[in-house]
Design an enzyme around this catalytic site. Structure first.
Site, PDB file in Angstrom:
ATOM      1  N   PHE A  50      -4.145   4.294   0.280  1.00  0.00           N
ATOM      2  CA  PHE A  50      -4.788   4.797   1.490  1.00  0.00           C
ATOM      3  C   PHE A  50      -5.701   5.985   1.185  1.00  0.00           C
ATOM      4  CE2 PHE A  50      -0.898   3.000   3.724  1.00  0.00           C
ATOM      5  CZ  PHE A  50      -1.576   1.908   4.223  1.00  0.00           C
ATOM      6  N   ALA A  63       0.822  -1.211   0.000  1.00  0.00           N
ATOM      7  CA  ALA A  63       0.000   0.000   0.000  1.00  0.00           C
ATOM      8  C   ALA A  63       0.856   1.261   0.000  1.00  0.00           C
ATOM      9  CB  ALA A  63      -0.900   0.000   1.235  1.00  0.00           C
ATOM     10  N   CYS A  64       0.282   2.301  -0.595  1.00  0.00           N
ATOM     11  CA  CYS A  64       0.901   3.634  -0.576  1.00  0.00           C
ATOM     12  C   CYS A  64      -0.248   4.648  -0.502  1.00  0.00           C
ATOM     13  CB  CYS A  64       1.777   3.851  -1.806  1.00  0.00           C
ATOM     14  SG  CYS A  64       0.855   3.919  -3.373  1.00  0.00           S
ATOM     15  N   GLY A  65       0.026   5.884  -0.841  1.00  0.00           N
ATOM     16  CA  GLY A  65      -0.993   6.921  -0.741  1.00  0.00           C
ATOM     17  C   GLY A  65      -2.103   6.824  -1.773  1.00  0.00           C
TER      18      GLY A  65
END
Length: 168
Positions: A135, A106-108
């Site tokens: 996210f 996961a990242c932004g």
């Protein structure tokens, strides 16, 4: 994205992530830079940044930093970054030295995590999942144990963060 489309990597929404973690044994691997993670993170997640702050002080890099600050850094609070050359080794350590570990990346916004998946898959990791939309697509209750601000706002900094606070 070909790995996701081919089925080699599972794509999950933030809403589905809780089930993937709690029932299927996936570990959440957060690949955001440290300054985004400091704003908000999932307590049980593992942090291995794909990009780190570019600390080179050569004249060319200083010029790039100045240009970057003017175009995006001041507005979004993002720093000039470089690829974390230790990413694969750090990810392997975080995965208990097993390339068969189940990892939800996961990242932004979902783009950096796709790059991370490409690197991990190319290095032999076999049980990968991707947080579709990152996210930034998460709602308040999609993840247990969130610390800091809302996950979906952690990638926003600089002047944009102040505008966001005024709007909200």
């Amino acid at each position: 994205k070909e790995l996701v489309q081919s089925g080699a990597v599972i794509a999950v929404s933030p809403k589905e992530a809780k089930t993937l973690i709690s029932e299927r044994g996936f570990k959440l691997l957060d690949v955001r830079p440290i300054w985004e993670r400091q704003k908000s993170f999932v307590a049980e997640s593992i942090h291995v940044p794909l990009f780190v702050e570019d600390d080179d002080l050569s004249p060319i890099t200083l010029l790039k930093k100045w240009i970057h600050f003017g175009y995006i850094g001041m507005w979004m609070g993002h720093k000039l970054t470089a690829v974390n050359i230790q990413f694969l080794d750090q990810a392997l350590d975080a995965a208990a030295r097993s390339k068969d570990s189940k990892l939800l990346i996961a990242c932004g916004e979902g783009l950096r995590s796709l790059l991370a998946i490409e690197k991990l898959h190319g290095d032999g990791f076999t049980n990968l999942a991707w947080l579709d939309g990152g996210f930034g697509a998460a709602k308040r209750r999609d993840f247990e144990g969130v610390e800091g601000t809302e996950l979906r706002f952690a990638s926003i900094g600089g002047f944009a963060q102040y505008f966001l606070q005024i709007i909200l």
